[in-house]
Write a protein that holds these residues in place. Structure first.
Motif, PDB file in Angstrom:
ATOM      1  N   LYS A 263       0.817  -1.208   0.000  1.00 17.67           N
ATOM      2  CA  LYS A 263       0.000   0.000   0.000  1.00 17.67           C
ATOM      3  C   LYS A 263       0.856   1.266   0.000  1.00 17.67           C
ATOM      4  CE  LYS A 263      -2.276  -1.029   3.699  1.00 17.67           C
ATOM      5  NZ  LYS A 263      -3.242  -0.950   4.844  1.00 17.67           N
ATOM      6  N   HIS A 264       2.138   1.120   0.338  1.00 20.57           N
ATOM      7  CA  HIS A 264       3.020   2.282   0.405  1.00 20.57           C
ATOM      8  C   HIS A 264       4.126   2.191  -0.645  1.00 20.57           C
ATOM      9  CE1 HIS A 264       0.867   3.678   3.894  1.00 20.57           C
ATOM     10  NE2 HIS A 264       1.012   2.484   4.471  1.00 20.57           N
ATOM     11  N   LEU A 265       5.145   1.365  -0.422  1.00 17.14           N
ATOM     12  CA  LEU A 265       6.221   1.242  -1.396  1.00 17.14           C
ATOM     13  C   LEU A 265       6.322  -0.173  -1.957  1.00 17.14           C
ATOM     14  CD1 LEU A 265       8.549   2.803  -2.759  1.00 17.14           C
ATOM     15  CD2 LEU A 265      10.041   2.072  -0.876  1.00 17.14           C
ATOM     16  N   GLY A 266       6.139  -1.172  -1.095  1.00 19.70           N
ATOM     17  CA  GLY A 266       6.217  -2.552  -1.542  1.00 19.70           C
ATOM     18  C   GLY A 266       7.620  -2.979  -1.910  1.00 19.70           C
ATOM     19  N   ALA A 267       8.608  -2.559  -1.112  1.00 19.93           N
ATOM     20  CA  ALA A 267      10.004  -2.862  -1.440  1.00 19.93           C
ATOM     21  C   ALA A 267      10.818  -3.032  -0.170  1.00 19.93           C
ATOM     22  CB  ALA A 267      10.595  -1.751  -2.298  1.00 19.93           C
ATOM     23  N   ARG A 268      11.944  -3.730  -0.311  1.00 25.54           N
ATOM     24  CA  ARG A 268      12.920  -3.852   0.774  1.00 25.54           C
ATOM     25  C   ARG A 268      13.891  -2.684   0.657  1.00 25.54           C
ATOM     26  NH1 ARG A 268      16.357  -8.145   0.568  1.00 25.54           N
ATOM     27  NH2 ARG A 268      16.055  -8.411  -1.678  1.00 25.54           N
ATOM     28  N   VAL A 269      14.016  -1.908   1.724  1.00 25.10           N
ATOM     29  CA  VAL A 269      14.859  -0.711   1.698  1.00 25.10           C
ATOM     30  C   VAL A 269      16.091  -0.909   2.579  1.00 25.10           C
ATOM     31  CG1 VAL A 269      12.910   0.820   1.227  1.00 25.10           C
ATOM     32  CG2 VAL A 269      13.570   0.349   3.603  1.00 25.10           C
ATOM     33  N   GLY A 270      17.046  -0.022   2.410  1.00 26.10           N
ATOM     34  CA  GLY A 270      18.248  -0.019   3.239  1.00 26.10           C
ATOM     35  C   GLY A 270      18.246   1.183   4.156  1.00 26.10           C
ATOM     36  N   VAL A 271      18.733   1.008   5.377  1.00 25.60           N
ATOM     37  CA  VAL A 271      18.673   2.078   6.385  1.00 25.60           C
ATOM     38  C   VAL A 271      20.015   2.197   7.103  1.00 25.60           C
ATOM     39  CG1 VAL A 271      17.533   2.903   8.478  1.00 25.60           C
ATOM     40  CG2 VAL A 271      16.217   1.611   6.780  1.00 25.60           C
ATOM     41  N   THR A 272      20.524   3.421   7.197  1.00 23.96           N
ATOM     42  CA  THR A 272      21.647   3.728   8.081  1.00 23.96           C
ATOM     43  C   THR A 272      21.111   4.587   9.218  1.00 23.96           C
ATOM     44  OG1 THR A 272      23.335   3.631   6.350  1.00 23.96           O
ATOM     45  CG2 THR A 272      23.863   4.918   8.306  1.00 23.96           C
TER      46      THR A 272
ATOM     47  N   PRO B 272      17.739   5.359   1.121  1.00 20.58           N
ATOM     48  CA  PRO B 272      17.550   5.571  -0.325  1.00 20.58           C
ATOM     49  C   PRO B 272      16.063   5.688  -0.640  1.00 20.58           C
ATOM     50  CG  PRO B 272      19.007   3.703   0.103  1.00 20.58           C
ATOM     51  CD  PRO B 272      18.385   4.078   1.419  1.00 20.58           C
ATOM     52  N   GLY B 273      15.735   6.506  -1.632  1.00 25.07           N
ATOM     53  CA  GLY B 273      14.337   6.705  -2.001  1.00 25.07           C
ATOM     54  C   GLY B 273      13.796   5.597  -2.878  1.00 25.07           C
ATOM     55  N   GLY B 274      13.818   4.404  -2.364  1.00 23.69           N
ATOM     56  CA  GLY B 274      13.318   3.251  -3.090  1.00 23.69           C
ATOM     57  C   GLY B 274      13.963   1.993  -2.553  1.00 23.69           C
ATOM     58  N   GLY B 275      13.634   0.847  -3.172  1.00 25.17           N
ATOM     59  CA  GLY B 275      14.213  -0.409  -2.713  1.00 25.17           C
ATOM     60  C   GLY B 275      13.978  -1.514  -3.726  1.00 25.17           C
ATOM     61  N   ILE B 276      14.470  -2.674  -3.386  1.00 27.90           N
ATOM     62  CA  ILE B 276      14.314  -3.846  -4.252  1.00 27.90           C
ATOM     63  C   ILE B 276      12.941  -4.461  -4.010  1.00 27.90           C
ATOM     64  CG2 ILE B 276      15.221  -6.147  -4.785  1.00 27.90           C
ATOM     65  CD1 ILE B 276      17.971  -5.171  -3.935  1.00 27.90           C
ATOM     66  N   SER B 277      12.236  -4.767  -5.081  1.00 30.01           N
ATOM     67  CA  SER B 277      10.894  -5.356  -4.971  1.00 30.01           C
ATOM     68  C   SER B 277      10.954  -6.634  -4.154  1.00 30.01           C
ATOM     69  CB  SER B 277      10.319  -5.641  -6.353  1.00 30.01           C
ATOM     70  OG  SER B 277      11.133  -6.574  -7.047  1.00 30.01           O
ATOM     71  N   LEU B 278       9.814  -7.001  -3.581  1.00 27.41           N
ATOM     72  CA  LEU B 278       9.779  -8.156  -2.689  1.00 27.41           C
ATOM     73  C   LEU B 278      10.150  -9.449  -3.411  1.00 27.41           C
ATOM     74  CD1 LEU B 278       6.574  -7.315  -0.602  1.00 27.41           C
ATOM     75  CD2 LEU B 278       8.970  -6.681  -0.175  1.00 27.41           C
TER      76      LEU B 278
END
Length: 399
Positions: free
Chosen positions: A137-146, A167-173
């Motif tokens: 419902k929001h991004l639907g992706a795996r993101v990275g966080v520091t 990062p403004g995005g991520g790898i799809s599930l």
């Protein structure tokens, strides 16, 4: 870079012994070690080396730094080394800055339970961000966080919060594509705030039930489960502060931000204005004001200044910079490589710049020539070679 007129080390050297004596029995071993390290930093007590210019033979003595993570003078070099390693992880996408802040009532008990509650802050905020980002419902992706923990406000009061660079995005599930967030918008802060509140309180109650929290003074009654539940009741209805800033203006801006935030301490020497026998004056930023009115001066008694500085000493071995999601240590390299593949970016573009990896030999302050080390000396020792006095410059008026 010229030495600041005032330094935390000067305050500790001049007033630390009397303050330690007056507060004997109320300081932790970690706080005492931090004071000692800062007092001895870049003095003969830690040893050092003698360098000589290969061109003009100018000689200079440099004393070793303490490398303590709470020392205002030692964080510049540490930040450079850390950034050189992180630069290769950056992706050619917009980056966002998200801040998770603890309510004052939680900050009060965090002061007595630093390791436990700071750890919950890290875990709850990271779980919140990665959970909402993975929701279709929001991004639907795996993101990275520091994530970087700060425990202070601008006036050095106790104000625990976590800064996140994402990062403004991520790898799809399913791992087959890169999903970008909407331009200028990452995730809804109200949704983040409410999940963060629920997750944090769940973990906090679990820690209380497990006997991991301790309470003293005015909070001693919170050791009772019912009293603790009553204390948290109002927090379940309050809005917890989660703030998402606009995206950075490019990767260099991300690096510049990281260099300022990752290795920051409670106060930089550059903010100190004056110090006398009884007080310390420093610059601080009042976020309740606007524009130029935000920049203000604050004067504290010397003892209160030292106390405020030391309340931000972290527990031994506690990591204040952590990585989650795609940037978690065990899978970071593979995830970054996959993200670059999906973004059609070659790995060669990720290599650190030569300046970040090899700063070269220090330059001579007289002629700019390279300085080479000619002597090493140990703690408390006197070097055989003495520094060259600065050159005398004679100006001739030809008018």
């Amino acid at each position: 870079m010229p030495r600041p007129a005032q330094e935390v080390a000067d305050i500790f050297r001049d007033h630390g012994p009397a303050w330690r004596s007056a507060n004997a029995g109320h300081l932790s071993l970690g706080q005492l070690k931090v004071m000692s390290a800062i007092e001895n930093c870049r003095t003969a007590a830690l040893g050092g080396h003698v360098a000589r210019c290969e061109k003009c033979a100018h000689t200079k003595i440099s004393y070793n730094s303490c490398r303590n993570r709470h020392c205002p003078k030692c964080q510049g070099a540490a930040a450079k080394d850390w950034l050189a390693a992180r630069e290769a992880d950056l992706l050619p996408v917009p980056y966002y800055h998200v801040v998770f802040t603890l309510p004052a009532q939680i900050a009060d008990i965090a002061y007595q339970n630093k390791a436990v509650i700071y750890d919950i802050l890290f875990k709850a905020s990271a779980e919140t961000l990665t959970t909402i980002a993975a929701d279709p419902k929001h991004l639907g992706a795996r993101v990275g966080v520091t994530s970087v923990l700060h425990t202070w406000g601008s006036a050095m009061t106790h104000h625990p919060h976590v800064h996140m660079i994402v990062p403004g995005g991520g790898i799809s599930l399913d791992g087959k594509s890169w999903i970008s967030c909407r331009s200028g918008f990452f995730l809804p802060v109200r949704v983040l705030s409410r999940l963060f509140r629920r997750l944090f309180l769940e973990k906090l109650i679990a820690a209380h039930n497990a006997g991991h929290l301790q309470f003293f003074g005015n909070h001693a009654a919170l050791a009772d489960a019912q009293a603790f539940a009553a204390y948290l009741a109002a927090l379940r209805r309050a809005e917890w502060v989660v703030y998402a800033k606009r995206p950075f203006g490019g990767l260099q801006a991300v690096l510049a931000y990281l260099s300022r935030y990752t290795h920051r301490v409670a106060i930089a020497n550059s903010r100190l204005i004056a110090c006398d026998r009884t007080s310390v004056t420093f610059r601080w930023k009042d976020y309740r004001a606007d524009g130029r009115d935000r920049q203000k001066l604050m004067t504290l008694s010397t003892g209160e200044f030292i106390r405020r500085f030391l309340i931000h000493v972290l527990p031994h071995g506690f990591h204040r910079i952590r990585h989650y999601g795609l940037l978690a240590s065990g899978t970071r390299a593979d995830n970054i490589a996959r993200a670059r593949e999906l973004l059609a970016v070659s790995n060669s573009q990720a290599e650190p710049t030569a300046a970040a990896v090899d700063p070269g030999k220090p330059a001579c302050p007289c002629c700019g020539g390279p300085m080479i080390i000619i002597e090493l000396f140990g703690r408390g020792a006197t070097p055989r070679h003495q520094p060259t006095p600065p050159p005398i410059v004679i100006r001739v008026d030809t008018s």
